[in-house]
Design a protein around this motif. Structure first.
Motif, mmCIF file in Angstrom:
data_model
loop_
_atom_site.group_PDB
_atom_site.id
_atom_site.type_symbol
_atom_site.label_atom_id
_atom_site.label_comp_id
_atom_site.label_asym_id
_atom_site.label_seq_id
_atom_site.Cartn_x
_atom_site.Cartn_y
_atom_site.Cartn_z
ATOM 1 N N UNK A 181 11.325 107.095 31.007
ATOM 2 C CA UNK A 181 11.860 105.761 31.276
ATOM 3 C C UNK A 181 11.036 104.711 30.551
ATOM 4 N N UNK A 182 9.702 104.824 30.626
ATOM 5 C CA UNK A 182 8.842 103.880 29.924
ATOM 6 C C UNK A 182 9.074 103.951 28.416
ATOM 7 N N UNK A 183 9.184 105.172 27.884
ATOM 8 C CA UNK A 183 9.356 105.340 26.443
ATOM 9 C C UNK A 183 10.704 104.781 25.975
ATOM 10 N N UNK A 184 11.748 105.084 26.712
ATOM 11 C CA UNK A 184 13.082 104.626 26.301
ATOM 12 C C UNK A 184 13.177 103.112 26.405
ATOM 13 N N UNK A 185 12.618 102.533 27.464
ATOM 14 C CA UNK A 185 12.665 101.073 27.568
ATOM 15 C C UNK A 185 11.836 100.400 26.475
ATOM 16 N N UNK A 186 10.751 101.023 26.054
ATOM 17 C CA UNK A 186 9.985 100.483 24.937
ATOM 18 C C UNK A 186 10.832 100.527 23.669
ATOM 19 N N UNK A 187 11.558 101.616 23.455
ATOM 20 C CA UNK A 187 12.442 101.705 22.290
ATOM 21 C C UNK A 187 13.553 100.667 22.361
ATOM 22 N N UNK A 188 14.103 100.452 23.549
ATOM 23 C CA UNK A 188 15.131 99.423 23.735
ATOM 24 C C UNK A 188 14.595 98.050 23.336
ATOM 25 N N UNK A 189 13.368 97.754 23.767
ATOM 26 C CA UNK A 189 12.765 96.463 23.435
ATOM 27 C C UNK A 189 12.524 96.341 21.933
ATOM 28 N N UNK A 190 12.028 97.399 21.308
ATOM 29 C CA UNK A 190 11.758 97.362 19.870
ATOM 30 C C UNK A 190 13.036 97.176 19.066
ATOM 31 N N UNK A 191 14.146 97.679 19.573
ATOM 32 C CA UNK A 191 15.420 97.558 18.869
ATOM 33 C C UNK A 191 16.172 96.282 19.240
ATOM 34 N N UNK A 192 15.602 95.459 20.129
ATOM 35 C CA UNK A 192 16.176 94.157 20.426
ATOM 36 C C UNK A 192 17.303 94.151 21.428
ATOM 37 N N UNK A 193 17.383 95.206 22.271
ATOM 38 C CA UNK A 193 18.490 95.295 23.222
ATOM 39 C C UNK A 193 18.088 94.948 24.657
ATOM 40 N N UNK A 194 16.817 94.661 24.893
ATOM 41 C CA UNK A 194 16.366 94.363 26.246
ATOM 42 C C UNK A 194 14.854 94.315 26.285
ATOM 43 N N UNK A 195 14.291 94.455 27.476
ATOM 44 C CA UNK A 195 12.844 94.434 27.629
ATOM 45 C C UNK A 195 12.363 95.780 28.169
ATOM 46 N N UNK A 196 11.064 95.959 28.128
ATOM 47 C CA UNK A 196 10.496 97.190 28.670
ATOM 48 C C UNK A 196 10.036 97.021 30.117
ATOM 49 N N UNK A 197 10.449 95.944 30.777
ATOM 50 C CA UNK A 197 10.026 95.701 32.153
ATOM 51 C C UNK A 197 10.503 96.820 33.061
ATOM 52 N N UNK A 198 9.595 97.327 33.892
ATOM 53 C CA UNK A 198 9.861 98.422 34.801
ATOM 54 C C UNK A 198 9.537 97.997 36.225
ATOM 55 N N UNK A 199 9.896 98.845 37.166
ATOM 56 C CA UNK A 199 9.457 98.644 38.541
ATOM 57 C C UNK A 199 8.305 99.587 38.854
ATOM 58 N N UNK A 200 7.231 99.008 39.397
ATOM 59 C CA UNK A 200 6.097 99.825 39.802
ATOM 60 C C UNK A 200 6.548 100.837 40.865
ATOM 61 N N UNK A 201 5.972 102.052 40.832
ATOM 62 C CA UNK A 201 4.710 102.351 40.163
ATOM 63 C C UNK A 201 4.783 102.599 38.668
ATOM 64 N N UNK A 202 5.991 102.650 38.082
ATOM 65 C CA UNK A 202 6.037 102.746 36.629
ATOM 66 C C UNK A 202 5.475 101.473 36.015
ATOM 67 N N UNK A 203 4.615 101.625 35.011
ATOM 68 C CA UNK A 203 4.038 100.501 34.285
ATOM 69 C C UNK A 203 4.224 100.727 32.791
#
Length: 308
Positions: free
Chosen positions: A253-275
């Motif tokens: 989830x962290x990795x995919x959201x980081x990719x989403x942010x890098x590609x300009x489709x959203x942010x990598x913000x997660x809900x803890x405990x994921x950071x």
């Protein structure tokens, strides 16, 4: 019940959050639009990548209602059902039906490792709770319950169970399922870095995580494979595979959201405990993502493959 047309590329979509971890439904819908514009064939909300277990019940319904209204029937919308007990799963399934979804993606009950008899009971009971067709999600790597081909044969008399998302990370399971249950269920690959192998062996769809960041490339692989242009599909797949490996890590989830942010489709913000990932891990994953962006295939090279 007739099997619905759950084939093609079906994103397991992210759920977008604000900086304070509150739901950002507008951003979630904008992200869905990017994938719809690329030609995905369905949308699965509130799966693992959608951080299902991090949302409270009302938040789940808010996401589903907004998605159903926004998609407006353009593609099927499914909801993940991942709860601790069978009764809770039934309640969630009923609420999802009330929200207007077209189907459910149901996991075995969370945390407790059920045996085959208990797993069968769970699926039969959840199936009885709504009128919706169900995709059974088999992911023994993450969720510790392996639904065997023999168990799916036992469940074959339940008409609402129409599809299997196979995520055991063992591509042999596609053939084992075909040998045991034939064409009873629609089989979908649920592991990004096994998709081309799975399609060759008879999978009819791809429930993907990395499609959140690279939707056009997912559709390109799908179209090349469906056109029988396997050598070209392999070329794209080899480019994509370092990214697709990110889908099989505990921090997917962290990795995919980081990719989403890098590609300009959203942010990598997660809900803890994921950071968000940090340090060497972050640099390594960013390197994979950025190399892929810099070397992504030119769809024009594969002219004709993207015809719908």
């Amino acid at each position: 019940m007739n099997k619905p047309q759950w084939t093609g590329v079906l994103p397991a979509a992210t759920t977008q959050f604000n900086d304070d971890e509150s739901l950002n439904i507008d951003a979630t819908l904008r992200h869905l639009d990017a994938m719809l514009d690329a030609g995905v064939h369905g949308m699965i909300m509130l799966g693992t990548v959608g951080e299902n277990c991090s949302l409270d019940p009302q938040e789940k319904i808010d996401v589903l209602k907004a998605t159903v209204e926004h998609v407006g029937g353009r593609v099927p919308v499914l909801s993940g059902v991942a709860e601790y007990t069978t009764k809770m799963a039934c309640r969630t399934a009923q609420a999802a039906q009330d929200a207007g979804v077209d189907g459910l993606m149901v996991l075995p009950a969370m945390v407790y490792r059920s045996d085959a008899r208990e797993t069968v009971y769970h699926y039969r009971t959840v199936a009885s709770a709504t009128d919706l067709p169900i995709m059974c999600y088999n992911n023994p790597i993450s969720y510790r319950v392996d639904i065997s081909p023999e168990t799916f044969a036992e469940l074959a008399d339940e008409p609402k169970l129409v599809a299997i998302k196979e995520s055991s990370e063992d591509v042999r399971r596609i053939t084992d399922l075909k040998n045991v249950v034939g064409d009873r269920y629609t089989l979908l690959c649920g592991v990004d870095d096994l998709v081309l192998e799975s399609l060759l062996l008879g999978a009819e769809g791809w429930v993907s995580g990395l499609v959140n960041a690279f939707p056009a490339e997912n559709r390109l692989i799908w179209d090349l494979a469906m056109a029988g242009r396997y050598q070209e599909a392999v070329e794209v797949y080899r480019w994509y595979t370092p990214l697709l490996h990110l889908d099989t890590h505990p921090k997917l989830v962290q990795y995919i959201k980081l990719a989403v942010a890098e590609c300009g489709y959203g942010t990598e913000k997660l809900r803890a405990p994921r950071l968000p990932i940090v340090g060497e891990e972050r640099e390594r994953v960013l390197g994979i993502i950025r190399r892929a962006i810099a070397t992504r295939p030119n769809a024009q090279t594969y002219a004709g493959a993207l015809a719908s």
